[in-house]
Motif scaffolding. Structure first.
Motif, PDB file in Angstrom:
ATOM      1  N   ARG A   8      17.422  29.987  50.292  1.00  0.00           N
ATOM      2  CA  ARG A   8      18.694  30.576  50.699  1.00  0.00           C
ATOM      3  C   ARG A   8      19.860  30.121  49.822  1.00  0.00           C
ATOM      4  O   ARG A   8      20.916  30.757  49.827  1.00  0.00           O
ATOM      5  N   THR A   9      19.684  29.032  49.093  1.00  0.00           N
ATOM      6  CA  THR A   9      20.758  28.558  48.219  1.00  0.00           C
ATOM      7  C   THR A   9      20.719  29.203  46.838  1.00  0.00           C
ATOM      8  O   THR A   9      21.666  29.064  46.074  1.00  0.00           O
ATOM      9  N   THR A  10      19.627  29.887  46.520  1.00  0.00           N
ATOM     10  CA  THR A  10      19.522  30.520  45.206  1.00  0.00           C
ATOM     11  C   THR A  10      20.271  31.848  45.226  1.00  0.00           C
ATOM     12  O   THR A  10      20.605  32.380  46.277  1.00  0.00           O
ATOM     13  N   ALA A  11      20.471  32.397  44.047  1.00  0.00           N
ATOM     14  CA  ALA A  11      21.177  33.674  43.952  1.00  0.00           C
ATOM     15  C   ALA A  11      20.234  34.861  44.123  1.00  0.00           C
ATOM     16  O   ALA A  11      20.690  36.010  44.159  1.00  0.00           O
ATOM     17  N   VAL A  12      18.950  34.617  44.246  1.00  0.00           N
ATOM     18  CA  VAL A  12      17.991  35.710  44.283  1.00  0.00           C
ATOM     19  C   VAL A  12      17.884  36.299  45.691  1.00  0.00           C
ATOM     20  O   VAL A  12      17.894  35.574  46.683  1.00  0.00           O
ATOM     21  N   PRO A  13      17.833  37.627  45.819  1.00  0.00           N
ATOM     22  CA  PRO A  13      17.595  38.254  47.130  1.00  0.00           C
ATOM     23  C   PRO A  13      16.227  37.828  47.664  1.00  0.00           C
ATOM     24  O   PRO A  13      15.247  37.799  46.914  1.00  0.00           O
ATOM     25  N   GLY A  32       7.722  24.152  45.181  1.00  0.00           N
ATOM     26  CA  GLY A  32       8.425  25.316  45.687  1.00  0.00           C
ATOM     27  C   GLY A  32       9.818  25.450  45.103  1.00  0.00           C
ATOM     28  O   GLY A  32      10.245  26.552  44.726  1.00  0.00           O
ATOM     29  N   ARG A  33      10.528  24.346  45.014  1.00  0.00           N
ATOM     30  CA  ARG A  33      11.861  24.368  44.407  1.00  0.00           C
ATOM     31  C   ARG A  33      11.792  24.817  42.944  1.00  0.00           C
ATOM     32  O   ARG A  33      12.609  25.628  42.489  1.00  0.00           O
ATOM     33  N   THR A  34      10.814  24.284  42.212  1.00  0.00           N
ATOM     34  CA  THR A  34      10.657  24.652  40.804  1.00  0.00           C
ATOM     35  C   THR A  34      10.402  26.138  40.656  1.00  0.00           C
ATOM     36  O   THR A  34      11.007  26.813  39.804  1.00  0.00           O
ATOM     37  N   LEU A  35       9.510  26.676  41.498  1.00  0.00           N
ATOM     38  CA  LEU A  35       9.192  28.098  41.425  1.00  0.00           C
ATOM     39  C   LEU A  35      10.409  28.959  41.743  1.00  0.00           C
ATOM     40  O   LEU A  35      10.700  29.933  41.033  1.00  0.00           O
ATOM     41  N   HIS A  49       3.271  20.158  57.386  1.00  0.00           N
ATOM     42  CA  HIS A  49       3.172  21.275  56.439  1.00  0.00           C
ATOM     43  C   HIS A  49       3.983  22.492  56.895  1.00  0.00           C
ATOM     44  O   HIS A  49       4.114  23.456  56.130  1.00  0.00           O
ATOM     45  N   TYR A  50       4.540  22.478  58.091  1.00  0.00           N
ATOM     46  CA  TYR A  50       5.536  23.470  58.487  1.00  0.00           C
ATOM     47  C   TYR A  50       6.922  23.017  58.018  1.00  0.00           C
ATOM     48  O   TYR A  50       7.725  23.822  57.534  1.00  0.00           O
ATOM     49  N   ASP A  51       7.200  21.729  58.174  1.00  0.00           N
ATOM     50  CA  ASP A  51       8.504  21.204  57.777  1.00  0.00           C
ATOM     51  C   ASP A  51       8.725  21.328  56.274  1.00  0.00           C
ATOM     52  O   ASP A  51       9.850  21.563  55.813  1.00  0.00           O
ATOM     53  N   SER A  52       7.662  21.171  55.478  1.00  0.00           N
ATOM     54  CA  SER A  52       7.811  21.333  54.026  1.00  0.00           C
ATOM     55  C   SER A  52       8.159  22.777  53.689  1.00  0.00           C
ATOM     56  O   SER A  52       9.007  23.035  52.818  1.00  0.00           O
ATOM     57  N   LYS A  53       7.563  23.716  54.385  1.00  0.00           N
ATOM     58  CA  LYS A  53       7.899  25.121  54.143  1.00  0.00           C
ATOM     59  C   LYS A  53       9.326  25.423  54.593  1.00  0.00           C
ATOM     60  O   LYS A  53      10.042  26.209  53.955  1.00  0.00           O
ATOM     61  N   ALA A  54       9.757  24.797  55.676  1.00  0.00           N
ATOM     62  CA  ALA A  54      11.143  24.987  56.124  1.00  0.00           C
ATOM     63  C   ALA A  54      12.125  24.500  55.073  1.00  0.00           C
ATOM     64  O   ALA A  54      13.179  25.126  54.846  1.00  0.00           O
ATOM     65  N   GLU A  55      11.779  23.388  54.421  1.00  0.00           N
ATOM     66  CA  GLU A  55      12.669  22.876  53.371  1.00  0.00           C
ATOM     67  C   GLU A  55      12.723  23.829  52.186  1.00  0.00           C
ATOM     68  O   GLU A  55      13.787  24.045  51.592  1.00  0.00           O
ATOM     69  N   ILE A  56      11.580  24.424  51.841  1.00  0.00           N
ATOM     70  CA  ILE A  56      11.575  25.412  50.754  1.00  0.00           C
ATOM     71  C   ILE A  56      12.375  26.644  51.160  1.00  0.00           C
ATOM     72  O   ILE A  56      13.121  27.216  50.345  1.00  0.00           O
ATOM     73  N   ALA A  79      15.105  32.415  40.162  1.00  0.00           N
ATOM     74  CA  ALA A  79      16.543  32.653  40.091  1.00  0.00           C
ATOM     75  C   ALA A  79      17.007  32.755  38.642  1.00  0.00           C
ATOM     76  O   ALA A  79      17.807  33.641  38.290  1.00  0.00           O
ATOM     77  N   ASP A  80      16.517  31.870  37.783  1.00  0.00           N
ATOM     78  CA  ASP A  80      16.909  31.902  36.371  1.00  0.00           C
ATOM     79  C   ASP A  80      16.394  33.158  35.677  1.00  0.00           C
ATOM     80  O   ASP A  80      17.009  33.633  34.711  1.00  0.00           O
ATOM     81  N   ALA A  81      15.274  33.705  36.168  1.00  0.00           N
ATOM     82  CA  ALA A  81      14.750  34.948  35.604  1.00  0.00           C
ATOM     83  C   ALA A  81      15.482  36.172  36.149  1.00  0.00           C
ATOM     84  O   ALA A  81      15.209  37.292  35.726  1.00  0.00           O
ATOM     85  N   ARG A  82      16.409  35.947  37.082  1.00  0.00           N
ATOM     86  CA  ARG A  82      17.223  37.008  37.694  1.00  0.00           C
ATOM     87  C   ARG A  82      16.346  38.099  38.334  1.00  0.00           C
ATOM     88  O   ARG A  82      16.582  39.303  38.160  1.00  0.00           O
TER      89      ARG A  82
END
Length: 293
Positions: A132-137, A89-92, A120-127, A97-100
């Motif tokens: 929210r830390t990325t620059a993408v809306p 999820g982080r990679t995606l 499997h809920y907690d993993s989605k929460a982490e994603i 974000a890099d593709a703007r």
């Protein structure tokens, strides 16, 4: 018209989202590890641009996202594990974000933001937190329990014995949603970004008790079906993750406001569980289900 990348395009949520976007006239870039799969070929026939992309292969994601406007992002720990899901999820999201990209809609799970203790809920929460830390809306669409799961596994095995075997008390309600409606809602969010950017929305299209589900299955499948509560210990013997989920469902529950969603977004076409069940080919499903041993 937008050009929207859809991950998991051969899966239930991604496929439903891709079809909803194509029906609305948008350009869909269907991302999948298996472009030759029947589901991928079916999307191609509907007009999707099918591209190979792997969440463990960042260059393939960069190439697949180039030139797109938005992204529907779905991840899963099933077949891997929650740590792998988070990494993928982080990679995606970093690639998006890099593709703007102008908008990312990430599909999570209802209540995943409430520290449920379900792996499997907690993993989605982490994603979600990483999103929210990325620059993408962004928008987070968080579905309740999937109706589609009732056409496989425990349900089919039990129906062969006129039983709805389910790890919840008969009177405990559960909010439900089919993949088709998840796709319709995700498509709505992607095509109306001004309304949805920055929002996290738990979604469901019906709420029924376990006894109520058994009653609907009785009508739809044409069989006398009685609910039988499966002990959590039996579930835990197969999966700690699923036992934690059903434990949460049976105590806290998923309190999604179905009526408010229907009022706010009638264009989504919210299906009841009875609608969904009536559309299934139960004789074929039951014929294909393996017998218990």
């Amino acid at each position: 018209m937008l050009t929207i990348a859809v991950t998991g395009a051969t899966g239930a949520q991604g496929g439903a989202t891709a079809r909803a976007l194509l029906a609305a006239g948008h350009h869909v870039r269907a991302l999948t590890r298996t472009p030759a799969a029947p589901a991928a070929r079916a999307l191609h026939r509907l007009g999707a641009d099918v591209r190979r992309a792997d969440l463990d292969d960042r260059p393939s994601l960069d190439a697949a996202l180039a030139g797109t406007d938005s992204l529907f992002a779905v991840t899963t720990p099933f077949g891997t594990d929650p740590a792998t899901e988070v990494r993928q999820g982080r990679t995606l999201l970093d690639a998006a974000a890099d593709a703007r990209l102008g908008h990312v809609v990430f599909t999570s799970a209802a209540h995943a933001d409430r520290r449920t203790g379900i792996p499997h809920y907690d993993s989605k929460a982490e994603i979600e937190r990483h999103l929210r830390t990325t620059a993408v809306p962004w928008t987070v669409v968080a579905p309740a329990a999937f109706m589609d799961n009732f056409a496989s596994g425990w349900t089919l095995e039990g129906l062969r014995e006129n039983t709805f075997a389910w790890p919840m008390p008969a009177g405990r309600p559960l909010t439900l949603i089919p993949a088709e409606v998840i796709g319709a809602f995700a498509a709505l969010a992607l095509t109306r970004p001004a309304e949805f950017i920055g929002r996290r929305v738990d979604i469901a299209s019906d709420e029924l008790t376990a006894a109520g589900i058994a009653a609907v299955l009785t009508t739809a499948a044409g069989l006398p079906v009685a609910h039988r509560e499966v002990p959590l210990a039996e579930v835990r013997a197969h999966s700690h993750d699923l036992a934690a989920m059903f434990g949460y469902f049976g105590t806290t529950g998923l309190d999604v406001d179905v009526a408010a969603l229907r009022r706010a977004h009638p264009e989504v076409g919210w299906h009841t569980f009875a609608d969904w069940a009536a559309a299934q080919d139960w004789p074929a499903l039951l014929a294909a289900a393996p017998r218990r041993r």
